[in-house]
Design a protein around this motif. Sequence first.
Motif, PDB file in Angstrom:
ATOM      1  N   LEU A 214     -22.455   5.247 -93.812  1.00  0.00           N
ATOM      2  CA  LEU A 214     -22.208   3.861 -94.207  1.00  0.00           C
ATOM      3  C   LEU A 214     -20.932   3.329 -93.562  1.00  0.00           C
ATOM      4  O   LEU A 214     -20.839   2.147 -93.218  1.00  0.00           O
ATOM      5  N   GLY A 215     -19.929   4.194 -93.420  1.00  0.00           N
ATOM      6  CA  GLY A 215     -18.699   3.788 -92.746  1.00  0.00           C
ATOM      7  C   GLY A 215     -18.966   3.351 -91.319  1.00  0.00           C
ATOM      8  O   GLY A 215     -18.401   2.356 -90.833  1.00  0.00           O
ATOM      9  N   LYS A 216     -19.851   4.065 -90.623  1.00  0.00           N
ATOM     10  CA  LYS A 216     -20.214   3.683 -89.257  1.00  0.00           C
ATOM     11  C   LYS A 216     -20.925   2.335 -89.246  1.00  0.00           C
ATOM     12  O   LYS A 216     -20.662   1.485 -88.384  1.00  0.00           O
ATOM     13  N   THR A 223     -22.081  -5.997 -87.834  1.00  0.00           N
ATOM     14  CA  THR A 223     -22.125  -6.045 -89.297  1.00  0.00           C
ATOM     15  C   THR A 223     -21.103  -7.041 -89.826  1.00  0.00           C
ATOM     16  O   THR A 223     -21.392  -7.840 -90.727  1.00  0.00           O
ATOM     17  N   LYS A 224     -19.901  -7.004 -89.271  1.00  0.00           N
ATOM     18  CA  LYS A 224     -18.853  -7.930 -89.713  1.00  0.00           C
ATOM     19  C   LYS A 224     -19.278  -9.371 -89.494  1.00  0.00           C
ATOM     20  O   LYS A 224     -19.057 -10.241 -90.354  1.00  0.00           O
ATOM     21  N   GLU A 225     -19.910  -9.620 -88.364  1.00  0.00           N
ATOM     22  CA  GLU A 225     -20.341 -10.987 -88.070  1.00  0.00           C
ATOM     23  C   GLU A 225     -21.396 -11.456 -89.070  1.00  0.00           C
ATOM     24  O   GLU A 225     -21.372 -12.594 -89.545  1.00  0.00           O
ATOM     25  N   LYS A 226     -22.335 -10.589 -89.408  1.00  0.00           N
ATOM     26  CA  LYS A 226     -23.389 -10.961 -90.343  1.00  0.00           C
ATOM     27  C   LYS A 226     -22.843 -11.216 -91.745  1.00  0.00           C
ATOM     28  O   LYS A 226     -23.302 -12.107 -92.451  1.00  0.00           O
ATOM     29  N   VAL A 227     -21.850 -10.429 -92.142  1.00  0.00           N
ATOM     30  CA  VAL A 227     -21.346 -10.502 -93.515  1.00  0.00           C
ATOM     31  C   VAL A 227     -20.350 -11.635 -93.702  1.00  0.00           C
ATOM     32  O   VAL A 227     -20.306 -12.269 -94.767  1.00  0.00           O
ATOM     33  N   THR A 228     -19.559 -11.939 -92.687  1.00  0.00           N
ATOM     34  CA  THR A 228     -18.442 -12.882 -92.869  1.00  0.00           C
ATOM     35  C   THR A 228     -18.668 -14.237 -92.215  1.00  0.00           C
ATOM     36  O   THR A 228     -17.769 -15.073 -92.195  1.00  0.00           O
ATOM     37  N   SER A 229     -19.839 -14.477 -91.649  1.00  0.00           N
ATOM     38  CA  SER A 229     -20.104 -15.748 -90.979  1.00  0.00           C
ATOM     39  C   SER A 229     -20.500 -16.823 -91.997  1.00  0.00           C
ATOM     40  O   SER A 229     -21.334 -16.586 -92.880  1.00  0.00           O
ATOM     41  N   TRP A 230     -19.911 -18.029 -91.832  1.00  0.00           N
ATOM     42  CA  TRP A 230     -20.210 -19.176 -92.703  1.00  0.00           C
ATOM     43  C   TRP A 230     -20.307 -20.424 -91.838  1.00  0.00           C
ATOM     44  O   TRP A 230     -19.792 -20.485 -90.719  1.00  0.00           O
ATOM     45  N   LEU A 259     -27.999  -5.925 -96.268  1.00  0.00           N
ATOM     46  CA  LEU A 259     -27.734  -5.256 -94.997  1.00  0.00           C
ATOM     47  C   LEU A 259     -27.996  -3.756 -95.112  1.00  0.00           C
ATOM     48  O   LEU A 259     -28.622  -3.147 -94.232  1.00  0.00           O
ATOM     49  N   ILE A 260     -27.535  -3.178 -96.210  1.00  0.00           N
ATOM     50  CA  ILE A 260     -27.749  -1.737 -96.409  1.00  0.00           C
ATOM     51  C   ILE A 260     -29.226  -1.451 -96.625  1.00  0.00           C
ATOM     52  O   ILE A 260     -29.757  -0.433 -96.163  1.00  0.00           O
ATOM     53  N   MET A 261     -29.932  -2.365 -97.318  1.00  0.00           N
ATOM     54  CA  MET A 261     -31.374  -2.182 -97.492  1.00  0.00           C
ATOM     55  C   MET A 261     -32.101  -2.229 -96.152  1.00  0.00           C
ATOM     56  O   MET A 261     -33.009  -1.426 -95.904  1.00  0.00           O
ATOM     57  N   ASP A 262     -31.720  -3.181 -95.296  1.00  0.00           N
ATOM     58  CA  ASP A 262     -32.324  -3.250 -93.961  1.00  0.00           C
ATOM     59  C   ASP A 262     -32.027  -1.980 -93.178  1.00  0.00           C
ATOM     60  O   ASP A 262     -32.897  -1.449 -92.472  1.00  0.00           O
ATOM     61  N   TRP A 263     -30.802  -1.506 -93.277  1.00  0.00           N
ATOM     62  CA  TRP A 263     -30.413  -0.262 -92.588  1.00  0.00           C
ATOM     63  C   TRP A 263     -31.219   0.918 -93.118  1.00  0.00           C
ATOM     64  O   TRP A 263     -31.662   1.775 -92.350  1.00  0.00           O
ATOM     65  N   PRO A 352     -35.918   4.879-107.045  1.00  0.00           N
ATOM     66  CA  PRO A 352     -35.859   4.402-105.662  1.00  0.00           C
ATOM     67  C   PRO A 352     -34.994   5.301-104.811  1.00  0.00           C
ATOM     68  O   PRO A 352     -34.081   5.960-105.302  1.00  0.00           O
ATOM     69  N   ALA A 353     -35.313   5.331-103.506  1.00  0.00           N
ATOM     70  CA  ALA A 353     -34.440   6.062-102.579  1.00  0.00           C
ATOM     71  C   ALA A 353     -33.083   5.383-102.518  1.00  0.00           C
ATOM     72  O   ALA A 353     -32.054   6.019-102.368  1.00  0.00           O
ATOM     73  N   LEU A 354     -33.082   4.037-102.642  1.00  0.00           N
ATOM     74  CA  LEU A 354     -31.841   3.264-102.634  1.00  0.00           C
ATOM     75  C   LEU A 354     -31.831   2.385-103.874  1.00  0.00           C
ATOM     76  O   LEU A 354     -32.677   1.518-104.037  1.00  0.00           O
ATOM     77  N   ARG A 355     -30.908   2.637-104.780  1.00  0.00           N
ATOM     78  CA  ARG A 355     -30.843   1.876-106.022  1.00  0.00           C
ATOM     79  C   ARG A 355     -30.371   0.455-105.732  1.00  0.00           C
ATOM     80  O   ARG A 355     -29.417   0.231-105.002  1.00  0.00           O
ATOM     81  N   PHE A 356     -31.029  -0.550-106.328  1.00  0.00           N
ATOM     82  CA  PHE A 356     -30.761  -1.949-105.994  1.00  0.00           C
ATOM     83  C   PHE A 356     -29.569  -2.501-106.772  1.00  0.00           C
ATOM     84  O   PHE A 356     -29.310  -2.118-107.900  1.00  0.00           O
ATOM     85  N   VAL A 357     -28.853  -3.470-106.154  1.00  0.00           N
ATOM     86  CA  VAL A 357     -27.734  -4.254-106.684  1.00  0.00           C
ATOM     87  C   VAL A 357     -26.643  -3.411-107.319  1.00  0.00           C
ATOM     88  O   VAL A 357     -25.963  -3.867-108.207  1.00  0.00           O
ATOM     89  N   GLU A 358     -26.473  -2.198-106.864  1.00  0.00           N
ATOM     90  CA  GLU A 358     -25.338  -1.426-107.361  1.00  0.00           C
ATOM     91  C   GLU A 358     -24.020  -2.038-106.870  1.00  0.00           C
ATOM     92  O   GLU A 358     -22.998  -1.920-107.520  1.00  0.00           O
ATOM     93  N   ILE A 359     -24.056  -2.682-105.702  1.00  0.00           N
ATOM     94  CA  ILE A 359     -22.831  -3.293-105.185  1.00  0.00           C
ATOM     95  C   ILE A 359     -22.396  -4.439-106.091  1.00  0.00           C
ATOM     96  O   ILE A 359     -21.219  -4.615-106.389  1.00  0.00           O
ATOM     97  N   ILE A 360     -23.356  -5.241-106.555  1.00  0.00           N
ATOM     98  CA  ILE A 360     -23.029  -6.370-107.416  1.00  0.00           C
ATOM     99  C   ILE A 360     -22.343  -5.894-108.691  1.00  0.00           C
ATOM    100  O   ILE A 360     -21.395  -6.507-109.187  1.00  0.00           O
ATOM    101  N   SER A 361     -22.803  -4.765-109.211  1.00  0.00           N
ATOM    102  CA  SER A 361     -22.190  -4.249-110.434  1.00  0.00           C
ATOM    103  C   SER A 361     -20.770  -3.757-110.195  1.00  0.00           C
ATOM    104  O   SER A 361     -20.013  -3.531-111.134  1.00  0.00           O
ATOM    105  N   MET A 362     -20.380  -3.599-108.917  1.00  0.00           N
ATOM    106  CA  MET A 362     -19.038  -3.123-108.577  1.00  0.00           C
ATOM    107  C   MET A 362     -18.101  -4.270-108.201  1.00  0.00           C
ATOM    108  O   MET A 362     -16.997  -4.045-107.735  1.00  0.00           O
ATOM    109  N   ARG A 363     -18.533  -5.528-108.399  1.00  0.00           N
ATOM    110  CA  ARG A 363     -17.766  -6.646-107.873  1.00  0.00           C
ATOM    111  C   ARG A 363     -16.390  -6.781-108.505  1.00  0.00           C
ATOM    112  O   ARG A 363     -15.499  -7.397-107.932  1.00  0.00           O
TER     113      ARG A 363
END
Length: 752
Positions: A214-216, A223-230, A259-263, A352-363
């Motif tokens: 994930l660090g990579k 990735t930065k462009e996709k996440v921080t573009s407005w 993004l992580i789901m797509d990855w 699930p192989a990837l648990r959903f919205v765990e990031i949101i719960s860490m906000r």
Amino acid sequence: MDEVVYDYLQEAFAFIYVINSSNAGGIQTDRLGRLMAVVNSKGQEQFDAKHQKGAAARAFSPQAAIFVCNKWDQVPQQEKEAVQKEQLRVLKRYWPGCTEDQVFQLSTLTAAKALHHDIMMDDFRLLLEGIEQLIPATLQNKLQVHYCWLEQFLSRILYKARALEANVASGKIKERQLLEREKRLKYAKSTGSTIIQDMKKKVEEKIKQGTKELGKLLGDPKTKEKVTSWSLADVPLGANYYQLDRMVQHEVLVRLEHLIMDWEEETGFFKATKSELEDMFHQALVKLENAIDSAETNVADDKTEDEVSNDNSAMHDVRARDVRLFIAQKATGVMSSLWVPLVFLKVLLQGPALRFVEIISMRENFKIAGKTTDQKDPKHQLAYLQRTSEKVLERFKDNSQLRKYVTTQMKQAQHVIESCERTVNEIIESNRQMVLQLRQDDRTSDEVKRALGQFKAAISHIHEDLCMFGAEHMRPFDYDAAQISIDEHPPIVSSYFSNIYKGKLNTKKVNAKVTVKSYVGTSEWSVRYMISEEKCLRGLQKSHIISFMGTSRAKHNGIPMLILEDMRQPIRKRFTSCKAHLPNPVVQRYLIDIAEGLKYLHKRGMVHLILSLDTVVEAADRKIKLTSACTPRCLKEPEDTDDLPKEYMYLSPKVLQGAVYDQAADMYSLGLMMWEMWNHKSISLPSTYTSITLDLLKTGVVKQNLPSPSMPAPAENWGHLMHSCLDSSIKIESYTYWLRAPKKQGPLETEV
């Protein structure tokens, strides 16, 4: 609202989610995602609370859901196929375990109008059929929890009763027995601790690997462009910086989640990790089972092998373990006596192989201190969005935060390990307390039998009925009976215990020729034999063992049938259908293939059971394969002992006298097969005997009346090996060595 829905789900046995297909496919990912997040988090809280209290935990199965894509008539005809594929893709992403059979496209308005004219639309009929199948399947999941608990409860009662009966002694003999048992319990505890530590190390390795991967991903400039573009269009009108902070934190984390789901869809990292952990846990549970069974068998039984074989109750351990896993096998693919860990493992498999919205719960970890200025210039606000987005991304990229996220993904795996560790300690402590109780018990054998006799008989009867109920009504099947067609005349292999028929398997994905093994009778012994064979065959992967494809229910008696790979014929036909004798190299190859199959089984503590030229077959790929595999067991005495089927002639006299059918019994049968392959004749009794009786076979009349061969042996050492097998004085490892090296000099080594 999501939590209200989830609270209701705890009492529900099924879930129907209606989708508005006319609205860009209709699946609102945020809404469904939030619901999945609540199901994951709340379900885990309840799961933990119930497990800590010792209650039965229940997970909401992904199969207990139906998705109705309504307003299908409003989707343009040329877009329906694309919309259908997209709906299924999104549903699989946010509802793990979702299959095409759970998704239905229809128009309720059109269906209602048709019903008004007494017409049922095809799509509405399919939905009703789906609901009809959904209800019994989901209720069955609830029933399984109670069934497994009751089965374990009864089996533990029987185990303790046998332990009391088996340890009636006095003085030094009893103390020596108990000291030996304590030694075995310590060894089991040490072995269990080692296995648990290996499991923990494996999960920790995967957490480190996931953090690195994930660090990579997040360090990539794209990735930065996709996440921080407005854009200016993203800036809300009249928003202050406090509102912008909240929007940025939420939106960036959602982007990261997607993004992580797509990855994950592209690389399958978490899916592969989940699969690898499942395989590792399966193997670990089998090792834990063996360690605990070794200790418990020693506590509950102090008899010799012959005494055990004459006591039908000695098989209760095997039956209890097998039936318990008979129920769990569909979900786990593994056999283990650790019932509680299997519950956790089932959750791991269904999750699930990837648990959903765990990031949101860490906000809460990503709050950014907002400015006090009320600058509302859109350009300044846009720049602020970009700067704040970069800060949120940088905080999430921190190694500690990434590790926390990956650890959350591995949470279910960690629960499996914790549950295994807790259960092993509880079982060891329970047996230790039993040893202390046995040390203090000074009753005589008659006193113990009087105290336990009627009680044990009643519990045994209830337990046997429960096992039969489980085999006939509780177990899952790999295939529906309608998917299997059988040609019942004549069977390829026929015996007193089972028959193997030609058949065909027809599913959406498979259309192939198969063979079907059907068991004779509905006795408890038949069920236990089938359970053991299914358990063994599921875990075998060897070219000389018939391939297992799954199970289905037999229409005539309700007992499961085994679906096996296609076969050509028993090898006996190769020896009887040819006018001339088979060339020696062919005979030698047949015997080597049989020996390799037996070696594979014996190395894993299994036996073939009823081994003869009729139960060894030539498969469709022309390889020679064994058709059975099960644990050593006592055979059921036939009802008619005065006119036995011919296959009883291949059983050793010891087995017929009541001993356990073990690996030596396989070697005895192999010796008789060698005689038949040498002479191209079937074994038979002298003409002076009019029928095959049990008493006659117990005397060893078959071995005593084997005629001397009238032709040269197919290979050197053939005669020595044959007699060593008939005398049960050789093991399969030495047998295969001498079979493959017939020209080696020196006497044939045998083992007593």
